[in-house]
Structure formats: structure tokens, C-alpha cells
Design an enzyme around this catalytic site. Structure first.
Site, PDB file in Angstrom:
ATOM      1  N   GLY A   1       0.990  -1.271   0.122  1.00  0.00           N
ATOM      2  CA  GLY A   1       0.176   0.222  -0.136  1.00  0.00           C
ATOM      3  C   GLY A   1       0.968   1.313   0.147  1.00  0.00           C
TER       4      GLY A   1
ATOM      5  N   HIS B   1       5.113  -6.774 -10.873  1.00  0.00           N
ATOM      6  CA  HIS B   1       5.326  -6.259  -9.536  1.00  0.00           C
ATOM      7  C   HIS B   1       4.475  -7.116  -8.642  1.00  0.00           C
ATOM      8  CE1 HIS B   1       5.372  -3.376  -6.281  1.00  0.00           C
ATOM      9  NE2 HIS B   1       4.129  -3.551  -6.034  1.00  0.00           N
TER      10      HIS B   1
ATOM     11  N   SER C   1       6.753  -4.515  -1.780  1.00  0.00           N
ATOM     12  CA  SER C   1       6.193  -3.161  -2.227  1.00  0.00           C
ATOM     13  C   SER C   1       6.622  -2.164  -1.187  1.00  0.00           C
ATOM     14  CB  SER C   1       4.974  -3.080  -2.754  1.00  0.00           C
ATOM     15  OG  SER C   1       4.740  -2.092  -3.518  1.00  0.00           O
ATOM     16  N   TRP C   2       5.311  -1.813  -0.753  1.00  0.00           N
ATOM     17  CA  TRP C   2       5.361  -0.814   0.574  1.00  0.00           C
ATOM     18  C   TRP C   2       5.818  -1.724   1.951  1.00  0.00           C
ATOM     19  CZ3 TRP C   2       6.210   3.428   3.325  1.00  0.00           C
ATOM     20  CH2 TRP C   2       5.771   3.450   4.532  1.00  0.00           C
TER      21      TRP C   2
ATOM     22  N   ASP D   1       8.841  -5.079 -13.479  1.00  0.00           N
ATOM     23  CA  ASP D   1       7.815  -4.249 -12.741  1.00  0.00           C
ATOM     24  C   ASP D   1       7.565  -2.817 -13.025  1.00  0.00           C
ATOM     25  OD1 ASP D   1       6.823  -3.069 -10.510  1.00  0.00           O
ATOM     26  OD2 ASP D   1       7.959  -4.399  -8.883  1.00  0.00           O
TER      27      ASP D   1
END
Length: 323
Positions: free
Chosen positions: A53, A302, A120-121, A274
Site C-alpha cells: 500500500g 510487480h 512493495s510498501w 515491474d
């Protein structure tokens, strides 16, 4: 930044579905309560899963990257999203609040140290947590590295990725007047926090759709309509964090502090194509972190659920678990 798509193609690599043996709401202070669950082996190797996120929340599929006979898997929904409450709230919601929440969870579950698994985050947060508490992370497993730099934000929200997906970029920028398109994060911020619920939800869906369309290498650029409640939390939290540069002290902080985790072994699993978090960040991190192994997955984008990404993550965890 995190989406889940193409699950049916990736599921062949995952462990069977498993139910939690523990679910709780943990009061973390400042009016926030976060959802925490545990599954797998209660006496196994502890691993905490940090979702993407910001604002993405956990999913049952995240439990399935770990052998349930070997690992004690802890998942939680970060402040303001998923089953945590208050929903979509950005008050008292910063990177450093999340780092403190992770430590509170560790102490509440009586764990000395653990594997930190994030994409990711979630990879961003994993790195910041480990750099802040380098004695508590015994291993880092990262996917789709995002270093929370201005250059990365400029790529995704300044038109770089849009050059590859011009029709999707046009859908993302279209609702914003032309004279505001020089700073789309700020333009969306004004609308996501307008206080007008229908407007916030409409722009949240546009924000979420842009990211979701680029998550998978197999994407056609079209996306389904995200549920309004999910999209609003995802977009508001993500925009809040990006508007504040991740609440870091300076641009490039994560890479500058990588020496703090030099003793921690790590694995980075990165999709070659990605579009959300290009491989350059993963490469730069691996170059600066001698104790890290970089695995570039060809024909992958991704998403956590990309088949090649899923297969490599399961192999990595099996190896760490001693299989």
C-alpha cells in the site's frame, strides 16, 4: 503499493489454505486498534508479513507462502486499513507509528526476533523497521523493492510509467484539470480528503485503478471496479504517506542507512518488468547490502501473485526453513 491479481496461475506454487489459530484486535494507542492473526506452527520459526500500500491490508493468500509445519506466521492490517480501526484514518498514522506497532506486536506475542517478509510498501516498511531495530530482524525477505524516494514517486505519478501505458495514464489524469496535473499526488490529495464522501470514493477508485492496472505483466490495462470502502482506505493512506515522503527525515534515507542491517541476511525477489517499482531500486539496494541476494524474475511484473514471484518466494522461505 501492492495489488493482487492472477491468483489462479500462482496458486500452484503455494501451500494449501490455512486458518489462523489466533485472531485479535490490538490496541496500539492514539485511538487505533489493529487486526493481528497467527497461523501455522505456534512453536515454529516466527515470520511477520508486512503488506503493501500503504493501505492494502492482508489477504488469506499471504498465509500460503510458508510451510505451516515450520513457520509461525503473523499477519496484521496496518493502521487505517483492512480490519483495523478506525477505517481509512490518517490521524496518528505515520511510518514511525507503524514501526512502533510492529514492536508492540512482537512484545505482545513474546517473540525475541523474527523473519520480516514484505513486498512493495511492505518492503519499504521492512527495511525501515530493520534499520530501526536491527537486533529484532533475523532475516529479511523482500519483494518489489520500493525505497520511498522522490525519484520513484516521480516515475509512477509523474508520467514515467504512463509512457508505457498512455491510455491508462489518460484515465488516471483525466479527472484532474490540466492546470493541476503538474503534481498529481497533491491534486488527488485535495479530492481524497475533501470531506465529500462520494467525491472521495470516486477519486479513490481512480487512484487505485491506475496502480492495479500496472501490477501484473499479463495486464490488459483494464481493471474491475474496486469496492468503494477498500479503495477509499487504500488511496487515502497511500496518498497521505506519499504526500509526506514516507515521513522519512531525508530523501534516500533507507539506502543511506543500509549499514545498520549489514549483519542481517536478506533476499530480494524482483520482477524484471515491474512497472510500479522498477528493478533499479532493488539493484541499488543489493549493491549496497553485501549480505543480500538479489533474484530477478524474468517475465514478471510487480504483483505478489505473479507466478514466477510466488514460486521464488516459496522456494526462498523453504530454504530458510531448512527444507
Amino acid at each position: 503499493m501492492d495489488k493482487f491479481s492472477d491468483q489462479k496461475r500462482a496458486v500452484q506454487y503455494l501451500y494449501p489454505p490455512v486458518d489462523p489459530f489466533d485472531q485479535r484486535m490490538l490496541d496500539v494507542g492514539q485511538g487505533h486498534r489493529v487486526y493481528v492473526e497467527q497461523c501455522g506452527n505456534p512453536t515454529g520459526i516466527p515470520v511477520i508479513v508486512l503488506h503493501g500500500g500503504p493501505g492494502g491490508g492482508c489477504s488469506p493468500a499471504m498465509r500460503r507462502y510458508f510451510d505451516p509445519a515450520i513457520f509461525r506466521v503473523i499477519l496484521f492490517d496496518q493502521r487505517g486499513c483492512g480490519r483495523s480501526r478506525p477505517h481509512a484514518s490518517v490521524t496518528h498514522n505515520t511510518t514511525w507509528h507503524l514501526v512502533d506497532d510492529i514492536e508492540l506486536i512482537r512484545r505482545a506475542l513474546d517473540i525475541d526476533d523474527w523473519i520480516v517478509f514484505g513486498g512493495s510498501w511492505g518492503a519499504t516498511l521492512s527495511l525501515i523497521y530493520a534499520e530501526t531495530h536491527p537486533d529484532r530482524a533475523c532475516h529479511l525477505v523482500l519483494r518489489g523493492v520500493f525505497l520511498m524516494t522522490q525519484a520513484e514517486l516521480d516515475w509512477f505519478y509523474g508520467g514515467g510509467a504512463g509512457k508505457f501505458w498512455p491510455e491508462v495514464w489518460a484515465r488516471f489524469t483525466g479527472p484532474i484539470p490540466e492546470d493541476e496535473r503538474g503534481d498529481l499526488i497533491e491534486a488527488y490529495r485535495r479530492r481524497l480528503f475533501s470531506g465529500d464522501m462520494p467525491q472521495e470514493t470516486r477519486f479513490a477508485k481512480a487512484w487505485s485503478s491506475w496502480e492495479n492496472a500496472l501490477a501484473s505483466i499479463h495486464s490488459s490495462g483494464s481493471t474491475g471496479d474496486s469496492p468503494g470502502e477498500y479503495a477509499r482506505a487504500f488511496a487515502r493512506l497511500e496518498n497521505h504517506y506519499f504526500s509526506n515522503a514516507g515521513f522519512l527525515d531525508f530523501d534516500g534515507q533507507i539506502l543511506a542507512n543500509v549499514g545498520r542491517i549489514a549483519h542481517i541476511p536478506g533476499v530480494i525477489v524482483q520482477g524484471r518488468y515491474d512497472m510500479i517499482c522498477p528493478p533499479e531500486s532493488a539493484y541499488r539496494l543489493a549493491e549496497a547490502w553485501d549480505n543480500c541476494e538479489l533474484k530477478i524474475v524474468r517475465n514478471a511484473g510487480h504483483a505478489l501473485s505473479e507466478p514466477g514471484i510466488s514460486a521464488e518466494l516459496v522456494r526462498t522461505m523453504d530454504r530458510i526453513g531448512g527444507r
